[in-house]
Design a protein around this motif. Sequence first.
Motif, mmCIF file in Angstrom:
data_model
loop_
_atom_site.group_PDB
_atom_site.id
_atom_site.type_symbol
_atom_site.label_atom_id
_atom_site.label_comp_id
_atom_site.label_asym_id
_atom_site.label_seq_id
_atom_site.Cartn_x
_atom_site.Cartn_y
_atom_site.Cartn_z
ATOM 1 N N GLU A 1 2.376 4.678 9.784
ATOM 2 C CA GLU A 1 3.386 5.457 9.059
ATOM 3 C C GLU A 1 2.809 6.033 7.770
ATOM 4 O OE1 GLU A 1 7.804 4.858 7.082
ATOM 5 O OE2 GLU A 1 7.080 3.377 8.527
ATOM 6 N N LEU A 2 2.070 5.212 7.040
ATOM 7 C CA LEU A 2 1.423 5.675 5.816
ATOM 8 C C LEU A 2 0.380 6.747 6.138
ATOM 9 C CD1 LEU A 2 0.839 5.579 2.785
ATOM 10 C CD2 LEU A 2 -0.688 3.633 3.241
ATOM 11 N N GLY A 3 -0.408 6.536 7.197
ATOM 12 C CA GLY A 3 -1.416 7.509 7.608
ATOM 13 C C GLY A 3 -0.815 8.867 7.941
ATOM 14 N N ASN A 4 0.385 8.870 8.570
ATOM 15 C CA ASN A 4 1.079 10.129 8.872
ATOM 16 C C ASN A 4 1.512 10.839 7.599
ATOM 17 O OD1 ASN A 4 0.981 10.228 11.719
ATOM 18 N ND2 ASN A 4 2.653 8.753 11.861
ATOM 19 N N VAL A 5 2.047 10.076 6.644
ATOM 20 C CA VAL A 5 2.472 10.651 5.360
ATOM 21 C C VAL A 5 1.266 11.247 4.634
ATOM 22 C CG1 VAL A 5 3.387 10.068 3.069
ATOM 23 C CG2 VAL A 5 4.488 9.163 5.128
ATOM 24 N N LEU A 6 0.160 10.508 4.633
ATOM 25 C CA LEU A 6 -1.044 10.988 3.955
ATOM 26 C C LEU A 6 -1.594 12.256 4.608
ATOM 27 C CD1 LEU A 6 -2.855 7.594 3.266
ATOM 28 C CD2 LEU A 6 -1.670 9.047 1.608
#
Length: 189
Positions: free
Chosen positions: A97-102
């Motif tokens: 999820e964090l990787g998608n936001v980044l």
Amino acid sequence: MKELNARGLDCPKPVVKTKQALEEEDKVIVTVDDQVQAENVAKLAKKMNCKVSTLEEENYYKLTIEKLADETTEDKEDSQGKVYFITSATLGEGAEELGNVLMKGFISTLLNVTPVPNKIIFINSGVKVPTLNQEAKEHLKELEAKGVTILSCGTCLDYYGLEEKLEIGNISNMYEILDSLNSNGVVKV
């Protein structure tokens, strides 16, 4: 004139064999299995300053390629500018999820850097960014409008079943990708 049967060859072999044939001959006839291979061979031929005519048959494509001059018409931009090489749908390692936001943030921030990159190349699960990541797709459309070349690996799109979902940029092949990486400042993302 040389006739080259590139049917049954995996990407990027038809492109590589065509390049080798054009280094030896002024006119080459190349036979390939499908439209994607035909487009890839034609793209290379045009880059090498050749005239291309394509004949579509029932189960193959035949391209007649003729050199127009001794010089290549390679874009001057191809030898300058950054190329961003994106190999994953997410940015960094860790929580998806964090990787998608980044990744969304990274793509949107590229709109605000000067100069904008020359190219953005997506391979492996990275092809999910220009096909499935709606927010990133909008930013990629803006980057494309600013002259950024967007390339997605055709083999990767096929593997993930995403070829039909590609609306931005062009389907590419390993030869074109490696040629871009070899002649530009590369940033792996």
